[in-house]
Design a protein around this motif. Structure first.
Motif, PDB file in Angstrom:
ATOM      1  N   GLY A 146      -2.653   1.051 -11.400  1.00 15.22           N
ATOM      2  CA  GLY A 146      -3.838   1.335 -10.596  1.00 15.22           C
ATOM      3  C   GLY A 146      -4.314   0.091  -9.870  1.00 15.22           C
ATOM      4  N   THR A 147      -4.784   0.280  -8.626  1.00 13.18           N
ATOM      5  CA  THR A 147      -5.170  -0.855  -7.795  1.00 13.18           C
ATOM      6  C   THR A 147      -6.599  -0.723  -7.290  1.00 13.18           C
ATOM      7  N   GLN A 148      -7.088  -1.821  -6.725  1.00  9.79           N
ATOM      8  CA  GLN A 148      -8.447  -1.862  -6.205  1.00  9.79           C
ATOM      9  C   GLN A 148      -8.626  -0.942  -4.997  1.00  9.79           C
ATOM     10  N   LEU A 149      -7.582  -0.746  -4.212  1.00 15.74           N
ATOM     11  CA  LEU A 149      -7.669   0.088  -3.012  1.00 15.74           C
ATOM     12  C   LEU A 149      -7.471   1.573  -3.297  1.00 15.74           C
ATOM     13  N   GLY A 150      -7.272   1.947  -4.550  1.00 11.61           N
ATOM     14  CA  GLY A 150      -7.117   3.350  -4.887  1.00 11.61           C
ATOM     15  C   GLY A 150      -5.713   3.879  -4.727  1.00 11.61           C
ATOM     16  N   ILE A 151      -4.726   2.987  -4.705  1.00 13.10           N
ATOM     17  CA  ILE A 151      -3.328   3.391  -4.583  1.00 13.10           C
ATOM     18  C   ILE A 151      -2.638   3.221  -5.938  1.00 13.10           C
ATOM     19  N   LEU A 152      -1.838   4.202  -6.308  1.00 12.06           N
ATOM     20  CA  LEU A 152      -1.008   4.098  -7.504  1.00 12.06           C
ATOM     21  C   LEU A 152       0.331   3.487  -7.107  1.00 12.06           C
ATOM     22  N   SER A 153       0.619   2.307  -7.612  1.00 14.06           N
ATOM     23  CA  SER A 153       1.898   1.656  -7.347  1.00 14.06           C
ATOM     24  C   SER A 153       2.863   1.991  -8.478  1.00 14.06           C
ATOM     25  N   ILE A 154       4.072   2.402  -8.127  1.00 14.58           N
ATOM     26  CA  ILE A 154       5.068   2.799  -9.112  1.00 14.58           C
ATOM     27  C   ILE A 154       6.148   1.729  -9.206  1.00 14.58           C
ATOM     28  N   PHE A 155       6.357   1.219 -10.411  1.00 14.88           N
ATOM     29  CA  PHE A 155       7.429   0.264 -10.675  1.00 14.88           C
ATOM     30  C   PHE A 155       8.525   0.966 -11.464  1.00 14.88           C
ATOM     31  N   ASN A 156       9.763   0.664 -11.109  1.00 10.87           N
ATOM     32  CA  ASN A 156      10.924   1.241 -11.786  1.00 10.87           C
ATOM     33  C   ASN A 156      11.588   0.159 -12.625  1.00 10.87           C
ATOM     34  N   ARG A 157      11.699   0.414 -13.903  1.00 14.97           N
ATOM     35  CA  ARG A 157      12.251  -0.583 -14.819  1.00 14.97           C
ATOM     36  C   ARG A 157      13.690  -0.953 -14.463  1.00 14.97           C
ATOM     37  N   ARG A 158      14.470  -0.003 -14.026  1.00 14.72           N
ATOM     38  CA  ARG A 158      15.876  -0.264 -13.707  1.00 14.72           C
ATOM     39  C   ARG A 158      16.037  -1.096 -12.442  1.00 14.72           C
TER      40      ARG A 158
ATOM     41  N   PHE B 192       3.460   5.627   8.253  1.00 10.92           N
ATOM     42  CA  PHE B 192       3.589   5.032   6.902  1.00 10.92           C
ATOM     43  C   PHE B 192       4.568   5.826   6.036  1.00 10.92           C
ATOM     44  N   PHE B 193       4.417   7.150   6.027  1.00  6.88           N
ATOM     45  CA  PHE B 193       5.274   7.959   5.160  1.00  6.88           C
ATOM     46  C   PHE B 193       6.673   8.127   5.778  1.00  6.88           C
ATOM     47  N   ALA B 194       6.806   7.938   7.080  1.00  6.96           N
ATOM     48  CA  ALA B 194       8.108   8.072   7.703  1.00  6.96           C
ATOM     49  C   ALA B 194       9.043   6.949   7.284  1.00  6.96           C
ATOM     50  N   ASP B 195       8.452   5.802   6.932  1.00  9.06           N
ATOM     51  CA  ASP B 195       9.263   4.653   6.524  1.00  9.06           C
ATOM     52  C   ASP B 195       9.713   4.726   5.095  1.00  9.06           C
TER      53      ASP B 195
ATOM     54  N   GLY C 199      14.080  -3.576 -11.635  1.00  9.18           N
ATOM     55  CA  GLY C 199      13.453  -4.877 -11.794  1.00  9.18           C
ATOM     56  C   GLY C 199      11.967  -4.821 -11.523  1.00  9.18           C
ATOM     57  N   TRP C 200      11.340  -5.973 -11.679  1.00 13.86           N
ATOM     58  CA  TRP C 200       9.886  -6.043 -11.565  1.00 13.86           C
ATOM     59  C   TRP C 200       9.418  -6.750 -10.298  1.00 13.86           C
ATOM     60  N   GLY C 201      10.327  -7.000  -9.377  1.00 11.78           N
ATOM     61  CA  GLY C 201       9.971  -7.766  -8.192  1.00 11.78           C
ATOM     62  C   GLY C 201       8.946  -7.085  -7.306  1.00 11.78           C
ATOM     63  N   ASP C 202       9.082  -5.783  -7.144  1.00 13.95           N
ATOM     64  CA  ASP C 202       8.187  -5.062  -6.251  1.00 13.95           C
ATOM     65  C   ASP C 202       8.129  -3.599  -6.673  1.00 13.95           C
ATOM     66  N   CYS C 203       7.078  -2.924  -6.249  1.00 12.62           N
ATOM     67  CA  CYS C 203       6.955  -1.495  -6.548  1.00 12.62           C
ATOM     68  C   CYS C 203       7.952  -0.711  -5.715  1.00 12.62           C
ATOM     69  N   VAL C 204       8.362   0.441  -6.203  1.00 10.57           N
ATOM     70  CA  VAL C 204       9.316   1.286  -5.498  1.00 10.57           C
ATOM     71  C   VAL C 204       8.631   2.465  -4.818  1.00 10.57           C
ATOM     72  N   ASP C 205       7.358   2.638  -5.081  1.00 12.14           N
ATOM     73  CA  ASP C 205       6.641   3.790  -4.543  1.00 12.14           C
ATOM     74  C   ASP C 205       5.156   3.466  -4.520  1.00 12.14           C
TER      75      ASP C 205
ATOM     76  N   ASP D 231       8.635  14.439  -3.902  1.00 13.20           N
ATOM     77  CA  ASP D 231       9.635  13.696  -4.662  1.00 13.20           C
ATOM     78  C   ASP D 231      10.065  12.440  -3.921  1.00 13.20           C
ATOM     79  N   THR D 232       9.882  12.426  -2.592  1.00  9.07           N
ATOM     80  CA  THR D 232      10.195  11.240  -1.810  1.00  9.07           C
ATOM     81  C   THR D 232       8.942  10.452  -1.504  1.00  9.07           C
ATOM     82  N   ALA D 233       7.982  10.520  -2.415  1.00  9.63           N
ATOM     83  CA  ALA D 233       6.776   9.681  -2.374  1.00  9.63           C
ATOM     84  C   ALA D 233       5.753  10.159  -1.374  1.00  9.63           C
ATOM     85  N   GLU D 234       5.805  11.431  -0.934  1.00 15.47           N
ATOM     86  CA  GLU D 234       4.785  11.942  -0.046  1.00 15.47           C
ATOM     87  C   GLU D 234       3.910  12.883  -0.828  1.00 15.47           C
ATOM     88  N   PRO D 235       2.683  12.509  -1.186  1.00 18.71           N
ATOM     89  CA  PRO D 235       1.822  13.322  -2.041  1.00 18.71           C
ATOM     90  C   PRO D 235       1.466  14.648  -1.411  1.00 18.71           C
ATOM     91  N   ALA D 236       1.258  15.650  -2.259  1.00 19.48           N
ATOM     92  CA  ALA D 236       0.872  16.971  -1.778  1.00 19.48           C
ATOM     93  C   ALA D 236      -0.439  16.923  -1.054  1.00 19.48           C
TER      94      ALA D 236
END
Length: 408
Positions: free
Chosen positions: A198-210, A404-407, A212-218, A337-342
């Motif tokens: 959870g972040t200050q801007l209200g975005i859920l950042s998703i990290f994938n363990r496989r 944003f979501f197109a990228d 690595g921890w360098g950056d969020c994947v979603d 499933d491709t990170a575009e919320p309903a």
């Protein structure tokens, strides 16, 4: 269950792992314990005041016999749960106010302060085992990965770090890139393979363990305000691997399903008071979820009623759907499933309306005929303030949202 009044603001709460007892850390420095039952009755177990300064963080042992408290006094206190007495104190455990404490193993405890310093403790010893200073802003949350003996921390400096507690070096095993936002909370999802932050801007950042921890994947937007606290739901629910509870500074405790992203409903409403902390009893596998804001009460909500009501509503909605709407929902799930919320789909569909109305009045009439059916399909999500805010935002930022979501 009625609210439990505590008399002042709650900074942290934690449940006993096996008994119906909840502990609260208060602004006045008190640590108060309350018992509760299935009928909604509650009583005071004990109240102790280790310091006159605020108690910000609590942790409890696996057997529930020891409770650790820390806060602005910079000291670490050990409380005997059975007697309610302080049995040990480590004065000036940190040079800055302690913001978070986490019990890791039988003889290992972690603490993080406002300066970003993390320390590991053996409760039997007076001094810290190790100290880490790779963060430069407050430690907001801890997550313990027992299978790898790793401690994950989130910080106000915008980074997430991973510490191998077995390593001799006082350096993190990994640290993420600057996320350009304060990271406030973290929970595991998908069986511990992914993590929601959870972040200050209200975005859920998703990290994938496989990966690595360098950056969020979603990145999943949708919350109108900061996501201050996160919590998993009991594993007995079918969607527990991808459903979390999110406490926001807008005072709403939400049940949110990820992959596909879906708002399941509002669990608790604290009005205009920000939610500081949330936890589920019985080691996260119980029936009651406790949440606390700034209104000087502890709210206990029956998760069983919340999710049973939601299941009933979903069944009714499915019975009333026709084939066309079913296809729309299926496509929507594929998009999420491709990170575009309903919730974004609803915003984009409505964002096209002004363009069509400007082109042709006849097209406007045809859209009016279809629009009520579309709105009816989304109405169960619109009940939550999250959806109302996202709709307004979608109309004002049509191009930005699409690009944003197109990228992704």
């Amino acid at each position: 269950m009625p609210d439990i009044p505590v008399g002042t603001q709650i900074f942290d709460l934690i449940f006993h792992p096996t008994d119906s007892i909840v502990f609260t850390g208060l602004l006045t420095g008190h640590v108060k314990a309350f018992g509760y039952d299935e009928q909604g009755n509650h009583d005071s177990k004990f109240a102790v005041r280790p310091s006159k300064r605020s108690c910000r963080a609590l942790a409890i042992s696996d057997d529930g016999s020891r409770l650790w408290a820390a806060g602005k006094a910079k000291s670490l206190y050990t409380i005997d749960v059975g007697t309610g007495e302080i049995v040990n104190t480590i004065y000036n455990a940190h040079d800055a106010a302690i913001n978070r404490v986490k019990h890791l193993t039988t003889n290992l405890l972690s603490s993080g302060d406002d300066d970003g310093v993390i320390k590991l403790w053996d409760p039997r010893k007076p001094d810290a085992i190790k100290a880490y200073n790779h963060h430069f802003d407050f430690i907001s949350d801890f997550l313990w990965l027992s299978d790898w003996k790793q401690l994950v921390s989130t910080s106000g400096d915008g980074t997430l770090s991973v510490i191998d507690v077995r390593a001799k070096k006082t350096e993190p095993l990994a640290q993420s890139e600057d996320q350009e936002d304060e990271l406030l909370s973290i929970v595991p999802i998908k069986g511990g393979q992914k993590f929601a932050v959870g972040t200050q801007l209200g975005i859920l950042s998703i990290f994938n363990r496989r990966n690595g921890w360098g950056d969020c994947v979603d990145r999943i937007p949708g919350h109108p305000h900061s996501i201050d606290t996160l919590c998993n739901i009991p594993s007995s629910y079918p969607s527990s691997h991808s459903t979390i509870l999110t406490g926001s500074s807008d005072g709403i405790l939400r049940a949110v399903q990820l992959f596909p992203t879906k708002l399941l409903g509002v669990v608790a409403d604290h009005g205009e008071f920000p939610i500081e902390c949330v936890a589920v009893d019985r080691g996260g596998e119980g029936r009651w979820v406790g949440s606390a804001g700034h209104e000087e009460v502890l709210k206990l909500t029956d998760l069983k009623e919340v999710f049973e009501d939601e299941d009933g509503k979903e069944d009714e909605d499915e019975d009333g759907k026709d084939g066309t709407e079913g296809e729309d929902d299926e496509g929507e799930a594929e998009d999420t499933d491709t990170a575009e919320p309903a919730m974004e789909d609803a915003s984009q569909e409505e964002a096209e309306e002004p363009h069509e109305e400007g082109e042709d009045a006849a097209e406007e009439s045809s859209e009016d005929d279809v629009e009520p059916e579309e709105k009816k399909r989304k109405r169960k999500q619109d009940k939550d303030p999250l959806q109302l805010v996202k709709r307004k935002k979608g109309r004002n930022e049509i191009d930005a949202e699409r690009s944003f979501f197109a990228d992704l």
